[in-house]
Structures are given as C-alpha cells and as structure tokens.
Write an enzyme that holds these catalytic residues in place. Structure first.
Site, PDB file in Angstrom:
ATOM      1  N   ALA A  33       0.824  -1.217   0.000  1.00 41.14           N
ATOM      2  CA  ALA A  33       0.000   0.000   0.000  1.00 41.14           C
ATOM      3  C   ALA A  33       0.856   1.264   0.000  1.00 41.14           C
ATOM      4  O   ALA A  33       0.403   2.327  -0.422  1.00 41.14           O
ATOM      5  CB  ALA A  33      -0.922   0.006   1.214  1.00 41.14           C
ATOM      6  N   LYS A 206     -25.610 -10.474  -5.959  1.00 36.94           N
ATOM      7  CA  LYS A 206     -24.265 -10.519  -6.547  1.00 36.94           C
ATOM      8  C   LYS A 206     -24.328 -10.407  -8.068  1.00 36.94           C
ATOM      9  O   LYS A 206     -23.513  -9.731  -8.695  1.00 36.94           O
ATOM     10  CB  LYS A 206     -23.565 -11.814  -6.122  1.00 36.94           C
TER      11      LYS A 206
HETATM   12  N1  HSE Z   1     -24.276 -16.707   2.103  1.00 34.22           N
HETATM   13  C1  HSE Z   1     -23.268 -16.445   1.147  1.00 34.22           C
HETATM   14  C2  HSE Z   1     -22.951 -17.735   0.413  1.00 34.22           C
HETATM   15  C3  HSE Z   1     -22.050 -15.901   1.839  1.00 34.22           C
HETATM   16  O1  HSE Z   1     -23.422 -18.797   0.831  1.00 34.22           O
HETATM   17  O2  HSE Z   1     -22.287 -17.705  -0.590  1.00 34.22           O
HETATM   18  C4  HSE Z   1     -21.139 -15.105   0.974  1.00 34.22           C
HETATM   19  O3  HSE Z   1     -21.750 -14.045   0.358  1.00 34.22           O
END
Ligand code: HSE
Length: 437
Positions: A33, A206
């Site tokens: 860093a 995600k």
């Molecule tokens: N609950 C999530 C999983 C944890 O099982 O992938 C990570 O985001």
C-alpha cells in the site's frame, strides 16, 4: 508517512478475519500500500475476543457505529455489518463526512448502489466492494480492470456457496436439504436469513453487481429474475447426472440484441464443463469476452479470511489512490458514470434457454406422442428423452425431456398444455439448461 487510520463497522465473521489478516500480514500489506494501515476505531454490538488477535492495537471499540463514521481521524470506513439498515445510513453518513468506504455488503450495493455511488462521486470519494461478490475471488477487479478491452458477452457464476454446498451434498451423499443447510449455517457460510441463500436472493444481489460492471448498466436488482433451489428434488439431481449434466444455482448475465438477461435459477450444465465440477461451498464465475474468450475464476466465496482477503485488497487500492485525482480513478461501475447504458433488462418470458422437463406419465401407449405433439406444435425441438421403469405396482412413470433453446413464453404455454393432459399427473418439473458453449 503516517499510518492511514481506518474505522471498522462490524466484528463478526468477516470483521474478525479482517482484523486478523491485517495484523498478521501488516508488513506485507504496508509494503504494497505504501503506508501502514491501522484500524483505529471499531464498532460492534458483540464480538468474540477469543477469535480476534490484536484487539489491543485498536484505539477504541464502541457499540455505536455512528461514533466511528463521525470520527474525524478516520479516513476510510470498512462496513461489515451487512443488511440494508443501518448500513445505508452509516455509509451515506461516512460519505457525507468525506470518508472513503470499503464494504462487503452485496445487498446494500445491489439495492442502493446507484444512490451511494452518486453521493460518493459528488464528493470525489471511493466506494469499493470486491468482497460483495464471490468472497475472496477478485472477480470485480478482473471484469472492471483486467477485461477492460473486451465487450463482455456473458457471465455465468456459482455465486452462492450455501446453495452449491446443498446441491453437492444432495448429489454425492443423498443428504436431506434442511440438514445440509444447518451445517452451512454452523460453518458461517449462510446468510443471517437463510432464505436469502436458498431462494436465490443472495445470488441475485451478486449477479446484479456483476451485470452492472460487465455491461455498464445501472444496478437493477428488482429486475433480476430470481429463483432458488428449494424445489429441486433428489431425483432431478440423479436424472440430470444420468443425462450427463449437473444442477447448479447459476447467476447468468448475458447481452443480447434485444436487451440484457439477468437471471438466477437452478440450471443443468454439461458435466464436462469445468464450472460443473465446482463443488461444496466454493464459487466460480465464467466471463466470456469478445477478445479474450471464456475465462474462469474459482475460489472461496465465503468465510472469514477469504472474504477478508477481498476487503483488504480494496483497502490497499483505496490507500494507494488516496492522493490521486478523483477524475482519474477506476469508475465504481467500471464505465464512466455519464456513459452508463440504458439497455433494457429482458423479462424472463423473453429469455431464450433450453429446458429439462420431468413429468409423471400414465404407462400406456400414445402418452409420449401426446407430449411430443404439444412440444412440436410449439416449435420446441427435443434433444433427449429418458423414460424410467415404473416402480412395482405404480401406475405412472417418470419421463424426462431435454429440449433445445426456445423463448420461455413458448415453453410456459406448452407446459400448461402438457399439465392438462389426462395422462400426465400433477405439475411438470421444469429446470433451465445452459450448455455454456
Ligand atoms: N451466504 C453467502 C454464500 C455468503 O453462501 O455464498 C457469501 O456471500
């Protein structure tokens, strides 16, 4: 140079890992860093001191997270509380106070990212979120920076470890759904609300983020089609195996001429694909770019230190860029904010995919012909048929069809007609199929 002072919100699984890795690798991290990074102020409602090493190095620990975001000595806030509230209020307050933010909070970014990035942009601040997708795998960096030359064609990922763990155990050990879920919770993989895992919501958070950075579109969580694994039965996992496929909960983002597909659902994929062999709690993401072709990223998608690895990588990035001109930093969503695309997100009915259909048929001549006629009339081509022997004394037999690609609305119509046949008992089980070719 003076150390950079960091405020930490949350000292649970990921927070503990972050403190431990930052302390253990302090020297290496500072060499990278260019400055020492020190957590000076932390907030947690509760924490386990036995699992955290180096608590004595933190100047102050409070149970009031707002105290940390209002601390004038702190330059960067790490938000590891999770959930929507008070995480949103804390992050916006931190930005208002001129602090950069690192977060692992996928729900927050997927739902409120547009607002957060706009606020940060105005103030010339960074918001980094590598740990929000696929835990320790540097997938955000790979797409946003490593693949910047490409038109991304599609992304397909196993991005919920808990669901993958459950499907793997169902296939390998014939274990019961609830029993495996409990184990994932004990291991710290499952979300606080486990329906987020098994109903596909965590994966949809995600995927929303991956879609945005892959295609340069705003975050649109509410338009992401979301279906979890709760309806998958042991027999489907087994039949898929007999036909040379594995069932995985996939997040798929694809650019088509008509718009963008953003969808999370259980998916049959050929077992010869590398991603089909990603088992247990591990995550993997395939990204196909027009120049590079398919690329695969694999690693731990959850857990204390793997997620801390991504949090700290973000921290190092932010520290390195502290003195850089805000205009010349990597944009939050990979594309310059005024260049985001308005391409529509396609409703699921418009999406084209192949299908696995399982139905219970009366064991008599002509039944299969009725089903194939309905599929044929709908323009749906059959790829494979599997008919099992009837169990002793049973009047119905399971019949499985694999079809070629067709728009979902035509498949929905055909399924309704099949379910009306006297010779078919109950509902048709439908699982989408992708060759990922
Ligand atoms: N609950 C999530 C999983 C944890 O099982 O992938 C990570 O985001």
């Amino acid at each position: 140079m003076k150390p950079v002072k960091v405020g930490l919100l949350g000292m649970g699984t990921v927070g503990s890992g972050t403190i431990n890795v930052l302390n253990r690798n302090a020297e290496e991290i500072a060499r990278r860093a260019g400055r020492e990074i020190r957590i000076s102020h932390a907030a947690a409602k509760e924490y386990n001191p036995d699992k955290i090493h180096g608590l004595d190095k933190i100047d102050k620990i409070t149970d009031d997270a707002f105290e940390v975001v209002n601390d004038p000595d702190v330059a960067i806030i790490i938000e590891l509380i999770g959930g929507y509230s008070p995480a949103l209020e804390l992050v916006l307050k931190a930005i208002d106070n001129g602090k950069h933010v690192v977060t692992a909070n996928k729900a927050l970014i997927a739902k409120h990212g547009n607002e957060i990035f706009a606020a940060a942009q105005k103030k010339g601040l960074m918001v980094a979120f590598e740990a929000a997708v696929a835990g320790g795998i540097p997938i955000i960096k790979a797409i946003r920076e490593g693949l910047a030359a490409n038109q991304i064609l599609w992304v397909a990922g196993i991005i919920n470890g808990t669901s993958n763990f459950i499907l793997t155990e169902m296939r390998d050990k014939g274990r019961d759904f609830g029993d495996v879920l409990k184990e994932a919770q004990t291991l710290g993989y499952a979300e606080a609300d486990p329906t987020f895992d098994v109903e596909g919501i965590d994966a949809a958070h995600k995927l929303t983020i991956l879609g945005a950075i892959a295609f340069g579109i705003p975050l649109q969580f509410e338009k992401t089609y979301t279906e979890g694994i709760t309806k998958i039965e042991q027999q489907d996992v087994a039949y898929a195996g007999e036909l040379g496929y594995r069932i995985k909960l996939l997040g798929i983002a694809r650019k088509t001429d008509k718009g963008i597909e953003l969808r999370v659902h259980p998916t049959l994929i050929p077992e010869r694909r590398l991603i089909a062999n990603v088992d247990g709690v591990m995550n993997a993401v395939v990204v196909k770019g027009d120049a590079v072709g398919p690329t695969l990223y694999y690693g731990a998608g959850a857990g204390s230190e793997p997620t801390a690895s991504a949090v700290i990588a973000d921290l190092v990035d932010v520290v390195r860029a502290l003195t850089s001109d805000p205009e010349n930093r990597v944009p939050h969503l990979a594309f310059q904010p005024h260049k985001l695309s308005r391409m529509p997100i396609l409703p699921m009915e418009e999406v084209e995919t192949a299908y696995y259909l399982r139905m219970q048929a009366i064991d008599r001549p002509g039944v299969l012909a009725d089903v194939t006629r309905i599929l044929g009339d709908a323009g749906i081509s059959i790829e494979a048929i599997l008919q099992k022997e009837p169990a002793e004394g049973a009047s119905h037999v399971p019949v499985i069809f694999l079809t070629q690609r067709v728009q979902e609305k035509f498949m929905n119509k055909a399924i309704k007609q099949i379910e009306k046949l006297d010779s078919i008992d109950g509902k048709v089980m439908r699982i989408r199929l992708e060759t990922l070719a």
